[in-house]
Design a protein around this motif. Structure first.
Motif, PDB file in Angstrom:
ATOM      1  N   ASP A  60       1.781  67.186 -59.177  1.00 38.65           N
ATOM      2  CA  ASP A  60       2.448  68.244 -58.494  1.00 38.65           C
ATOM      3  C   ASP A  60       1.525  69.483 -59.453  1.00 38.65           C
ATOM      4  O   ASP A  60       0.807  68.311 -60.596  1.00 38.65           O
ATOM      5  CB  ASP A  60       3.346  69.145 -59.242  1.00 38.65           C
ATOM      6  CG  ASP A  60       3.741  70.158 -59.144  1.00 38.65           C
ATOM      7  OD1 ASP A  60       4.317  70.578 -57.666  1.00 38.65           O
ATOM      8  OD2 ASP A  60       4.038  70.819 -60.188  1.00 38.65           O
ATOM      9  N   ARG A  61       0.535  70.225 -58.766  1.00 36.60           N
ATOM     10  CA  ARG A  61      -0.486  71.263 -59.709  1.00 36.60           C
ATOM     11  C   ARG A  61       0.206  71.836 -61.114  1.00 36.60           C
ATOM     12  O   ARG A  61      -0.348  71.514 -61.915  1.00 36.60           O
ATOM     13  CB  ARG A  61      -0.526  72.588 -59.174  1.00 36.60           C
ATOM     14  CG  ARG A  61      -1.097  72.505 -57.260  1.00 36.60           C
ATOM     15  CD  ARG A  61      -2.438  73.504 -56.957  1.00 36.60           C
ATOM     16  NE  ARG A  61      -2.897  74.335 -57.368  1.00 36.60           N
ATOM     17  CZ  ARG A  61      -4.364  73.421 -58.118  1.00 36.60           C
ATOM     18  NH1 ARG A  61      -4.741  72.980 -57.504  1.00 36.60           N
ATOM     19  NH2 ARG A  61      -5.093  74.404 -58.862  1.00 36.60           N
ATOM     20  N   ASP A  62       0.941  72.136 -61.073  1.00 36.72           N
ATOM     21  CA  ASP A  62       2.090  72.758 -62.207  1.00 36.72           C
ATOM     22  C   ASP A  62       1.662  71.456 -63.446  1.00 36.72           C
ATOM     23  O   ASP A  62       1.580  71.601 -64.716  1.00 36.72           O
ATOM     24  CB  ASP A  62       3.746  73.276 -62.435  1.00 36.72           C
ATOM     25  CG  ASP A  62       3.178  74.241 -61.959  1.00 36.72           C
ATOM     26  OD1 ASP A  62       2.196  75.078 -61.800  1.00 36.72           O
ATOM     27  OD2 ASP A  62       4.317  74.775 -60.934  1.00 36.72           O
ATOM     28  N   LEU A  63       2.096  69.739 -63.048  1.00 36.18           N
ATOM     29  CA  LEU A  63       2.596  68.670 -63.706  1.00 36.18           C
ATOM     30  C   LEU A  63       1.091  68.692 -64.230  1.00 36.18           C
ATOM     31  O   LEU A  63       0.659  68.616 -65.564  1.00 36.18           O
ATOM     32  CB  LEU A  63       3.463  68.138 -62.563  1.00 36.18           C
ATOM     33  CG  LEU A  63       3.471  66.611 -63.863  1.00 36.18           C
ATOM     34  CD1 LEU A  63       4.184  67.055 -65.360  1.00 36.18           C
ATOM     35  CD2 LEU A  63       4.027  65.626 -63.396  1.00 36.18           C
ATOM     36  N   GLY A  64      -0.123  68.643 -63.327  1.00 34.73           N
ATOM     37  CA  GLY A  64      -1.029  68.298 -63.276  1.00 34.73           C
ATOM     38  C   GLY A  64      -1.933  69.166 -64.481  1.00 34.73           C
ATOM     39  O   GLY A  64      -2.971  68.645 -65.612  1.00 34.73           O
ATOM     40  N   GLY A  65      -1.597  70.405 -64.191  1.00 38.79           N
ATOM     41  CA  GLY A  65      -2.368  71.497 -64.691  1.00 38.79           C
ATOM     42  C   GLY A  65      -1.763  71.572 -67.035  1.00 38.79           C
ATOM     43  O   GLY A  65      -2.590  71.289 -67.526  1.00 38.79           O
ATOM     44  N   SER A  78     -11.632  73.587 -64.733  1.00 37.79           N
ATOM     45  CA  SER A  78     -11.799  75.161 -65.116  1.00 37.79           C
ATOM     46  C   SER A  78     -10.738  75.454 -64.807  1.00 37.79           C
ATOM     47  O   SER A  78      -9.895  76.725 -65.237  1.00 37.79           O
ATOM     48  CB  SER A  78     -12.123  74.913 -64.543  1.00 37.79           C
ATOM     49  OG  SER A  78     -14.401  74.739 -65.228  1.00 37.79           O
ATOM     50  N   ASP A  79     -10.074  74.885 -63.232  1.00 35.57           N
ATOM     51  CA  ASP A  79      -9.131  75.784 -62.625  1.00 35.57           C
ATOM     52  C   ASP A  79      -7.309  76.849 -63.511  1.00 35.57           C
ATOM     53  O   ASP A  79      -6.830  77.351 -63.914  1.00 35.57           O
ATOM     54  CB  ASP A  79      -8.603  75.407 -61.292  1.00 35.57           C
ATOM     55  CG  ASP A  79      -7.703  76.490 -60.539  1.00 35.57           C
ATOM     56  OD1 ASP A  79      -7.653  77.820 -60.418  1.00 35.57           O
ATOM     57  OD2 ASP A  79      -6.931  75.874 -59.780  1.00 35.57           O
ATOM     58  N   TRP A  80      -7.010  75.492 -64.347  1.00 35.83           N
ATOM     59  CA  TRP A  80      -5.999  74.921 -65.283  1.00 35.83           C
ATOM     60  C   TRP A  80      -6.078  75.282 -66.484  1.00 35.83           C
ATOM     61  O   TRP A  80      -5.650  75.454 -67.035  1.00 35.83           O
ATOM     62  CB  TRP A  80      -5.416  73.255 -64.799  1.00 35.83           C
ATOM     63  CG  TRP A  80      -4.763  73.320 -63.519  1.00 35.83           C
ATOM     64  CD1 TRP A  80      -4.717  73.391 -61.863  1.00 35.83           C
ATOM     65  CD2 TRP A  80      -3.537  74.325 -63.089  1.00 35.83           C
ATOM     66  NE1 TRP A  80      -4.344  73.499 -61.580  1.00 35.83           N
ATOM     67  CE2 TRP A  80      -3.349  74.046 -61.749  1.00 35.83           C
ATOM     68  CE3 TRP A  80      -3.026  74.878 -63.851  1.00 35.83           C
ATOM     69  CZ2 TRP A  80      -2.246  74.504 -61.033  1.00 35.83           C
ATOM     70  CZ3 TRP A  80      -0.941  75.433 -62.723  1.00 35.83           C
ATOM     71  CH2 TRP A  80      -1.145  75.329 -62.110  1.00 35.83           C
ATOM     72  N   ALA A  81      -7.078  74.479 -67.018  1.00 32.29           N
ATOM     73  CA  ALA A  81      -7.073  74.803 -68.289  1.00 32.29           C
ATOM     74  C   ALA A  81      -7.995  75.473 -69.208  1.00 32.29           C
ATOM     75  O   ALA A  81      -8.324  75.798 -70.287  1.00 32.29           O
ATOM     76  CB  ALA A  81      -7.484  73.284 -68.670  1.00 32.29           C
ATOM     77  N   GLY A 127       6.292  76.955 -64.795  1.00 32.32           N
ATOM     78  CA  GLY A 127       5.995  75.431 -64.878  1.00 32.32           C
ATOM     79  C   GLY A 127       6.373  75.372 -66.018  1.00 32.32           C
ATOM     80  O   GLY A 127       6.761  74.055 -66.822  1.00 32.32           O
ATOM     81  N   GLN A 128       6.178  75.911 -67.491  1.00 32.62           N
ATOM     82  CA  GLN A 128       6.659  75.948 -68.769  1.00 32.62           C
ATOM     83  C   GLN A 128       8.207  76.010 -68.920  1.00 32.62           C
ATOM     84  O   GLN A 128       9.007  75.436 -69.560  1.00 32.62           O
ATOM     85  CB  GLN A 128       6.050  77.150 -69.579  1.00 32.62           C
ATOM     86  CG  GLN A 128       4.589  77.317 -70.312  1.00 32.62           C
ATOM     87  CD  GLN A 128       3.755  78.010 -70.589  1.00 32.62           C
ATOM     88  OE1 GLN A 128       3.953  79.226 -70.153  1.00 32.62           O
ATOM     89  NE2 GLN A 128       3.752  77.622 -71.887  1.00 32.62           N
ATOM     90  N   ALA A 129       8.345  76.783 -67.821  1.00 35.59           N
ATOM     91  CA  ALA A 129       9.939  76.907 -67.974  1.00 35.59           C
ATOM     92  C   ALA A 129      10.699  75.904 -67.918  1.00 35.59           C
ATOM     93  O   ALA A 129      11.804  75.457 -68.064  1.00 35.59           O
ATOM     94  CB  ALA A 129      10.257  78.435 -67.203  1.00 35.59           C
TER      95      ALA A 129
END
Length: 305
Positions: A189-194, A225-228, A251-253
């Protein structure tokens, strides 16, 4: 940056407490007792003395019992050390005694050290004075953390692959390790991967990351780059689209609620809703750190509000 490097490693164990079991059994050859699940415990190890004593993370392995609360069968104190700290030879024994007294179960000290020289220093026996009473910390340094360069293996244990990237980033295998990790993150999942991408970037010194960046595959570089990259460099990305910002906050929540749930803490609907509706990145980050140690979800909001 040193604080960010330290917190990234601590957060890794908060995300998956069983990572401590992986390191102990696979890398350090420690036999663990039978247990049903592992969860975070309060890391406050202060006793009657006025000095605050807080470990980086405490993980408790519990066995279910019929008609009774789960029984602690082992506790692991996880300490992240990126430099030599002479004060630890005095505080580490106290951590073990305090937690053993509180939980009434065996306790292990696991020290995570990305630097080989620091790992050797941390592994030295600590003489406690009483004849035969010696503390020998269990240390997971570069020699104990495996080198994972296969994307399939990285996908099987993402957290261990993240740890591998952090411990071996400065070695010749560093680019291959990162490419394998980020290839595996593409399938999450993008949130988890990020989140995991952010952890790796935060945990690596700038000079190491600048070197590795030149060797990353194009698609990996774009993903990271997109995430970090901007998020770690600036604290929170400026100029991101509103939708992406909301996705990161969500994602943080969810990470906060996952930590509270993993520790067995009840989260009423009103508190859950307040956490999910928050879009203040600094507040969410503070809540996430506090979630690993607070005694209740009410205390989480009280401490940070």
């Amino acid at each position: 940056m040193a604080l960010a490097e330290h917190e990234a490693l601590v957060r890794l164990f908060c995300e998956r407490p069983d990572l401590a079991a992986d390191l102990l059994t696979r890398s350090l050859r420690v036999q663990l007792p039978d247990y049903d699940y592992a969860g975070l415990e309060s890391a406050d190890l202060t006793q009657v003395t006025p000095t605050e004593r807080r470990a980086d993370s405490v993980i408790v392995f519990r066995r279910k019992r019929p008609e009774a609360d789960p029984q602690p069968v082992l506790a692991v104190i996880v300490e992240v050390q990126r430099r030599q700290d002479p004060g630890k030879i005095w505080s580490w024994p106290m951590y073990l005694v305090s937690l053993r007294t509180r939980l009434e179960c065996p306790v292990i000290l696991l020290v995570v050290c990305p630097e080989a020289s620091v790992a050797r220093w941390c592994a030295r026996p600590i003489e406690l004075g009483h004849p035969g009473l010696v503390l020998k910390p269990l240390v997971a340094g570069p020699n104990e953390v495996p080198v994972i360069t296969d994307p399939g293996q990285a996908a099987e244990d993402i957290e261990l692959a993240v740890l591998s990237a952090i411990h071996h980033a400065a070695t010749p295998e560093g680019p291959d390790i990162l490419n394998a990790l980020f290839a595996a993150l593409h399938n999450l999942d993008r949130d988890l991967g990020g989140m995991y991408a952010d952890m790796v970037r935060a945990a690596l010194p700038r000079e190491v990351w600048d070197h590795l960046e030149e060797h990353l595959k194009t698609e990996t570089y774009e993903y990271l780059s997109d995430w970090a990259r901007e998020n770690i460099a600036k604290g929170k990305a400026e100029g991101r689209a509103e939708g992406k910002a909301e996705g990161k906050a969500e994602g943080q929540a969810e990470a906060i609620l996952t930590v509270l749930s993993a520790r067995g803490l009840e989260v009423p609907e009103d508190i859950s809703e307040k956490i999910r509706k928050c879009h203040d990145f600094d507040r969410l980050a503070a809540w996430l750190r506090a979630a690993a140690t607070v005694d209740s979800s009410d205390a989480l909001l009280d401490d940070i509000s």
